[in-house]
Design a protein around this motif. Structure first.
Motif, PDB file in Angstrom:
ATOM      1  N   PRO A   1       1.069  -0.686  -0.331  1.00  0.00           N
ATOM      2  CA  PRO A   1      -0.037  -0.123  -0.270  1.00  0.00           C
ATOM      3  C   PRO A   1       1.081   0.999  -0.654  1.00  0.00           C
ATOM      4  CG  PRO A   1       0.284  -1.109   2.263  1.00  0.00           C
ATOM      5  CD  PRO A   1       0.345  -2.465   1.344  1.00  0.00           C
ATOM      6  N   ILE A   2       0.990   1.853  -1.098  1.00  0.00           N
ATOM      7  CA  ILE A   2       1.972   2.975  -1.219  1.00  0.00           C
ATOM      8  C   ILE A   2       1.531   4.026  -1.856  1.00  0.00           C
ATOM      9  CG2 ILE A   2       4.000   4.204  -2.714  1.00  0.00           C
ATOM     10  CD1 ILE A   2       5.141   1.327  -1.384  1.00  0.00           C
ATOM     11  N   THR A   3       1.103   4.845  -2.273  1.00  0.00           N
ATOM     12  CA  THR A   3      -0.060   6.164  -2.760  1.00  0.00           C
ATOM     13  C   THR A   3       0.577   6.493  -3.880  1.00  0.00           C
ATOM     14  OG1 THR A   3       1.330   7.704  -1.868  1.00  0.00           O
ATOM     15  CG2 THR A   3      -0.831   6.970  -0.813  1.00  0.00           C
ATOM     16  N   ILE A   4       1.862   6.025  -4.259  1.00  0.00           N
ATOM     17  CA  ILE A   4       2.707   6.356  -5.888  1.00  0.00           C
ATOM     18  C   ILE A   4       2.061   5.678  -6.601  1.00  0.00           C
ATOM     19  CG2 ILE A   4       4.445   6.976  -6.594  1.00  0.00           C
ATOM     20  CD1 ILE A   4       5.439   8.033  -4.160  1.00  0.00           C
ATOM     21  N   PRO A   5       1.407   5.098  -7.218  1.00  0.00           N
ATOM     22  CA  PRO A   5       1.340   5.038  -8.794  1.00  0.00           C
ATOM     23  C   PRO A   5       2.479   4.455  -9.054  1.00  0.00           C
ATOM     24  CG  PRO A   5      -0.348   6.322  -9.298  1.00  0.00           C
ATOM     25  CD  PRO A   5       0.949   7.301  -8.060  1.00  0.00           C
ATOM     26  N   GLY A   6       2.338   2.590  -9.349  1.00  0.00           N
ATOM     27  CA  GLY A   6       3.642   1.874 -10.006  1.00  0.00           C
ATOM     28  C   GLY A   6       4.895   1.736  -9.084  1.00  0.00           C
ATOM     29  N   PHE A   7       4.134   2.384  -8.281  1.00  0.00           N
ATOM     30  CA  PHE A   7       6.005   1.893  -7.163  1.00  0.00           C
ATOM     31  C   PHE A   7       5.754   0.715  -6.093  1.00  0.00           C
ATOM     32  CE2 PHE A   7       8.332   2.964  -3.474  1.00  0.00           C
ATOM     33  CZ  PHE A   7       9.705   3.677  -4.098  1.00  0.00           C
ATOM     34  N   GLY A   8       4.261   0.213  -6.204  1.00  0.00           N
ATOM     35  CA  GLY A   8       3.874  -1.438  -5.480  1.00  0.00           C
ATOM     36  C   GLY A   8       4.374  -2.094  -6.101  1.00  0.00           C
ATOM     37  N   ILE A   9       4.132  -2.417  -7.681  1.00  0.00           N
ATOM     38  CA  ILE A   9       4.679  -2.882  -9.071  1.00  0.00           C
ATOM     39  C   ILE A   9       6.049  -3.118  -9.274  1.00  0.00           C
ATOM     40  CG2 ILE A   9       4.761  -1.964 -10.715  1.00  0.00           C
ATOM     41  CD1 ILE A   9       3.269  -4.694 -11.781  1.00  0.00           C
ATOM     42  N   LEU A  10       6.816  -1.620  -8.375  1.00  0.00           N
ATOM     43  CA  LEU A  10       8.628  -2.217  -8.410  1.00  0.00           C
ATOM     44  C   LEU A  10       8.317  -2.342  -7.711  1.00  0.00           C
ATOM     45  CD1 LEU A  10       9.552   1.387 -10.198  1.00  0.00           C
ATOM     46  CD2 LEU A  10       9.494  -0.539 -11.012  1.00  0.00           C
ATOM     47  N   ILE A  11       8.904  -2.372  -6.769  1.00  0.00           N
ATOM     48  CA  ILE A  11       8.462  -3.017  -5.232  1.00  0.00           C
ATOM     49  C   ILE A  11       9.070  -4.417  -5.113  1.00  0.00           C
ATOM     50  CG2 ILE A  11       8.926  -2.762  -3.049  1.00  0.00           C
ATOM     51  CD1 ILE A  11       8.195   0.246  -2.790  1.00  0.00           C
ATOM     52  N   VAL A  12       7.362  -5.027  -5.924  1.00  0.00           N
ATOM     53  CA  VAL A  12       7.668  -6.045  -5.648  1.00  0.00           C
ATOM     54  C   VAL A  12       8.288  -7.417  -6.390  1.00  0.00           C
ATOM     55  CG1 VAL A  12       5.690  -7.722  -6.402  1.00  0.00           C
ATOM     56  CG2 VAL A  12       4.987  -6.213  -4.893  1.00  0.00           C
ATOM     57  N   PHE A  13       8.152  -6.330  -7.921  1.00  0.00           N
ATOM     58  CA  PHE A  13       9.480  -6.724  -9.081  1.00  0.00           C
ATOM     59  C   PHE A  13      10.600  -7.023  -8.081  1.00  0.00           C
ATOM     60  CE2 PHE A  13      12.507  -6.384 -11.914  1.00  0.00           C
ATOM     61  CZ  PHE A  13      11.879  -7.148 -13.152  1.00  0.00           C
ATOM     62  N   GLY A  14      10.945  -5.973  -7.431  1.00  0.00           N
ATOM     63  CA  GLY A  14      12.165  -5.914  -6.723  1.00  0.00           C
ATOM     64  C   GLY A  14      12.732  -7.193  -5.449  1.00  0.00           C
ATOM     65  N   LEU A  15      11.763  -6.499  -5.284  1.00  0.00           N
ATOM     66  CA  LEU A  15      11.540  -7.686  -3.691  1.00  0.00           C
ATOM     67  C   LEU A  15      12.338  -9.428  -4.520  1.00  0.00           C
ATOM     68  CD1 LEU A  15      11.378  -8.188  -0.668  1.00  0.00           C
ATOM     69  CD2 LEU A  15       9.565  -8.567  -1.276  1.00  0.00           C
ATOM     70  N   ILE A  16      10.961  -9.954  -5.600  1.00  0.00           N
ATOM     71  CA  ILE A  16      10.466 -11.114  -6.173  1.00  0.00           C
ATOM     72  C   ILE A  16      12.206 -11.159  -6.951  1.00  0.00           C
ATOM     73  CG2 ILE A  16      10.719 -12.286  -7.794  1.00  0.00           C
ATOM     74  CD1 ILE A  16       7.402 -11.200  -7.724  1.00  0.00           C
ATOM     75  N   THR A  17      13.228 -10.368  -7.366  1.00  0.00           N
ATOM     76  CA  THR A  17      14.621 -10.841  -8.161  1.00  0.00           C
ATOM     77  C   THR A  17      15.071 -10.921  -7.299  1.00  0.00           C
ATOM     78  OG1 THR A  17      13.499  -9.139  -9.929  1.00  0.00           O
ATOM     79  CG2 THR A  17      16.197  -9.367  -9.655  1.00  0.00           C
ATOM     80  N   PHE A  18      15.352  -9.833  -6.242  1.00  0.00           N
ATOM     81  CA  PHE A  18      16.410 -10.012  -4.931  1.00  0.00           C
ATOM     82  C   PHE A  18      16.173 -10.876  -4.164  1.00  0.00           C
ATOM     83  CE2 PHE A  18      17.946  -9.280  -0.679  1.00  0.00           C
ATOM     84  CZ  PHE A  18      19.203  -8.468  -0.780  1.00  0.00           C
ATOM     85  N   ILE A  19      14.959 -12.522  -3.851  1.00  0.00           N
ATOM     86  CA  ILE A  19      14.901 -13.249  -3.226  1.00  0.00           C
ATOM     87  C   ILE A  19      15.879 -13.874  -3.883  1.00  0.00           C
ATOM     88  CG2 ILE A  19      13.233 -15.305  -2.507  1.00  0.00           C
ATOM     89  CD1 ILE A  19      11.368 -13.298  -1.456  1.00  0.00           C
ATOM     90  N   GLY A  20      15.646 -14.073  -5.494  1.00  0.00           N
ATOM     91  CA  GLY A  20      15.754 -14.926  -6.778  1.00  0.00           C
ATOM     92  C   GLY A  20      17.119 -15.205  -6.826  1.00  0.00           C
ATOM     93  N   TYR A  21      17.549 -13.704  -6.736  1.00  0.00           N
ATOM     94  CA  TYR A  21      19.746 -13.883  -5.950  1.00  0.00           C
ATOM     95  C   TYR A  21      20.088 -14.646  -4.608  1.00  0.00           C
ATOM     96  CZ  TYR A  21      23.808 -11.216  -4.927  1.00  0.00           C
ATOM     97  OH  TYR A  21      25.061 -11.071  -4.624  1.00  0.00           O
ATOM     98  N   LEU A  22      19.209 -14.443  -4.347  1.00  0.00           N
ATOM     99  CA  LEU A  22      19.934 -14.606  -2.737  1.00  0.00           C
ATOM    100  C   LEU A  22      19.730 -16.621  -2.534  1.00  0.00           C
ATOM    101  CD1 LEU A  22      17.610 -12.572   0.065  1.00  0.00           C
ATOM    102  CD2 LEU A  22      19.902 -12.625  -0.816  1.00  0.00           C
TER     103      LEU A  22
END
Length: 194
Positions: A41-62
């Motif tokens: 829940p972030i008020t900036i549109p599109g920022f939530g999906i960027l965080i989700v994408f980044g988090l999934i990529t980081f977990i894949g890296y780990l």
């Protein structure tokens, strides 16, 4: 009905054939993006999906690096021990791996002879069934038309013909569309190598 009325109806139907699939595709993509964006829940549109994408990529890296990989394997072994979670987790993981993993399963389209005059298109998902005592059988997944569900059948190997000159994505579209989409010829082997 006059010539002009027929022409207007014809134009309307052609427009419908373009607009409806486009609108439904945009609606589904928009819905998926909206769902992913609202996970955080972030008020900036599109920022939530960027965080989700980044988090999934980081977990894949780990999960890929030497130091943290054993932690992920331990977590996965722990999940395998929980009765209901084991079935759900492994089924979903195997399905995801079939599409995006190292061992893709829907890349070998086949034609299976069901009777002398009837055949069905599908995909080989398991080529070796010796573990269940079926050396001469293969597992074939048959998607349903106008649906993304399907059935898996064990079929005699002699009834299966690998389709060498068509793309697996074209075969999937052909099946899901009920045979309406066209199959275009291509070199299947070169697709696998790309």
């Amino acid at each position: 009905m006059s010539f002009t009325s027929k022409r207007v109806i014809n134009y309307f139907l052609k427009g419908l054939l373009f607009v409806v699939p486009l609108a439904i595709t945009i609606y589904i993509i928009y819905g998926v993006i909206q769902f992913l964006d609202n996970l955080i829940p972030i008020t900036i549109p599109g920022f939530g999906i960027l965080i989700v994408f980044g988090l999934i990529t980081f977990i894949g890296y780990l999960a890929s690096i030497f130091i943290t990989k054993p932690i992920f394997e331990l977590l996965e072994r722990w999940l395998f021990r929980i009765p209901l979670v084991n079935i759900l987790y492994t089924s979903i993981k195997d399905l995801m791996s079939a599409f995006v993993g190292d061992k893709k399963k829907f890349n070998t389209p086949v034609k299976v002879d069901l009777t002398e005059n009837i055949s069905r298109l599908g995909f080989i998902t398991q080529d070796n069934l010796e573990v269940i005592g079926e050396q001469d059988m293969v597992a074939i997944y048959f998607p349903h038309s106008y649906n993304f569900s399907g059935n898996c059948f064990l079929v005699p190997r002699k009834n299966v013909k690998i389709l060498e000159n068509v793309k697996s994505t074209d075969v999937m579209k052909f099946i899901v569309s009920g045979g309406v989409s066209e199959l275009s010829g291509s070199n299947h082997k070169s697709e696998e190598n790309n």
